[in-house]
Design an enzyme around this catalytic site. Sequence first.
Site, short mmCIF file in Angstrom:
data_model
loop_
_atom_site.label_atom_id
_atom_site.label_comp_id
_atom_site.label_asym_id
_atom_site.label_seq_id
_atom_site.Cartn_x
_atom_site.Cartn_y
_atom_site.Cartn_z
N ASP A 120 0.83 -1.21 0.00
CA ASP A 120 0.00 0.00 0.00
C ASP A 120 0.86 1.25 0.00
OD1 ASP A 120 -2.69 -0.78 -0.15
OD2 ASP A 120 -2.55 -1.59 1.87
N CYS A 148 6.51 -6.16 5.88
CA CYS A 148 5.65 -7.32 5.59
C CYS A 148 4.96 -7.19 4.24
CB CYS A 148 4.63 -7.54 6.70
SG CYS A 148 3.51 -6.16 6.91
C1 PEP Z 1 0.85 -3.92 2.54
O1 PEP Z 1 0.05 -3.04 2.20
O2 PEP Z 1 2.05 -3.93 2.19
C2 PEP Z 1 0.40 -5.03 3.39
C3 PEP Z 1 1.24 -5.92 3.86
O3 PEP Z 1 -0.95 -5.14 3.61
P1 PEP Z 1 -1.96 -5.72 2.52
O4 PEP Z 1 -1.13 -6.27 1.39
O5 PEP Z 1 -2.77 -6.77 3.18
O6 PEP Z 1 -2.75 -4.53 2.14
MG MG Z 2 -1.85 -2.96 3.20
#
Ligand code: PEP
Ligand code: MG
Length: 620
Positions: free
Chosen positions: A499, A546
Amino acid sequence: MKTEKAERQDEKGTEGSRGAGPGRTGRRAREAVVRGIPVSAGIAIGPIYDTTDVPAEAPRRNIAPGEVEAERQRLAEAVALSRKQLGKLKNRLGVLPEEAQEELAPLLDAYVLMLGNSRLLRGARKRIEQELTAAETAVQDEAEAIAAAILAARDDDRAGLRRRADEVREIARRLTRNLTATPFRSLKEVPAGSILVAEELTPADAALLDPSRIAGVATEEGGADGHTAIMLRALGIPAVLGAQGLTESAARGDMAVLDGSAGTIVLRPGEKALAEGREALAAFARERARLGKLRRLPAVTTDGEEVELQANLEIPAELPLIQQSGAQGIGLLRTEFLFMNREDLPDEEAQVGAYAQVLEAMGGAPVTIRVLDWGGEKDMQALAEGIEPVHAGPNPALGLRGIRLLLKRPELLEAQFAAILRVAERGPVRILLPLVTTPEEVKQTREIYERVARRLRRRGVALPDKLPEIGAMIETPGAALAADAIALEADFFAIGTNDLAMYTLAVDRGEAEVAHLYDPLHPAVLRLVQFATEAALRLRMPVSVCGEMAGNPRLVPLLLGLGIRCLSMNASAIPRVKQAVRALDIADCARFARRVMEQSDPARIHELVLGFAEGAPEKA
Ligand code: PEP
Ligand code: MG
């Protein structure tokens, strides 16, 4: 991302079923290569199952007189969506062979016309009003009536009449798919070993796929780090998304070789391409076996620095893979799976069961549970249509998403907190908040959390003296630049680069049309990662990455050089990342990161990253 125009002639290629409509014409018995975004590694060899040929599930339904307006509105929305889809298909015609373009362009125009002031739509609206039928029933009935009238016409060109009738049915199918929004629920019928082809697959659809039956997935839409891609990687299904021109080139039953690492789909492969596919399949299995041997080795750099490698979990089915991967815990448990593909909300008990199962499977390794991150492409029927409707707004990615939604609907947060607290004695658990943008959000959330804990204690539930920590996702430029203030409220950070890249660059992470602009190595994104990491490190606060970046071995030197020592990723990426870590020296990484951070041209950064990866010695 283009169909190779110089297609090799393949006399042995198979003809699939043929009919009218996009996804059904312009196909040849020749071998053709369609390119897309490689999103999930692995090779799939099997017959194509084109879901655009699947009749959408739409049982006949009647409505009450008071529902007429809402039903007309649903139809209008499905028409708008269908027009948008056809517009996109038309824009992409350029990647197809000229012959196919000539055949398809007028057909797509005819479809768009039928979505204007056509007999089909006028008739469907009338049926909604006068017969009180649901929009999908009205569309199907009207299409059948028109098709029957066309076929009854006195005309010697029977093939032409059949084609016109098929065109009406095809557009009705598209409308029905868009009205029911459940095109993939019937995939139990897909023959085992098939390669699923679709215009688009939502994360909720992907979550329903059975990896033991579906050999591979290829779609026209989608981006590398969208949630559909993440789900497919989690399931270990080889996949190529954003493969423009695919549905026009492929037909149900065609053989294909899909390479999820190269991002290619060879349709109707000849002997040579088939043999190459089989060899690549065997090589992939050999490589996996080789990497499996790394499982018990520590993730330590050559100069003795330990790096924590954890797994991201999308659905519980991944647990065995996570256990085999050598992951040191779960760094991101996306709880959205609990809310997907259901019409009601999961209660506290159901959540306790799910979290307990994960903690037990992880056998004492830490588990970071992220509370619900609804919004954007993650469509959740239970919330959209549930007890209290949630309106995503015209721009869902900027609307009521993540922690914002939970603070507006505190009962959701309370149920999640209560469930997590009730399993807190069973293993080391932490809580993560999605899409935080202000310190105040963490503060307010913590107040709710402590209130829930007090209530549980009053009820006699045994809770640890020190409650599980609460961390903030850093996944917007706002959060990254306010990281020092957020750090004062949060116990740890998890940097969500997916994001973060999307919001920094204003590029939808799941949108094929702008996929070429989605770049976590853009200096703007890297500077934000650096800023947030340094804010955490100054306070000696744990910080991890992450986002999907963490699972790319080539990016490990940079992330270590920026000070990151904990990476959470798709379980299947862990062995390769571990291999990269074990070949690195932290001082080299720090020097390399300084060099990268001096650059402001993304292309130069890509060059440097590639150069470092190629120069770095491989060591298991
Ligand atoms: C991200 O945005 O990098 C994240 C780990 O969350 P998601 O991919 O679930 O939006
Ligand atoms: Mg995210």
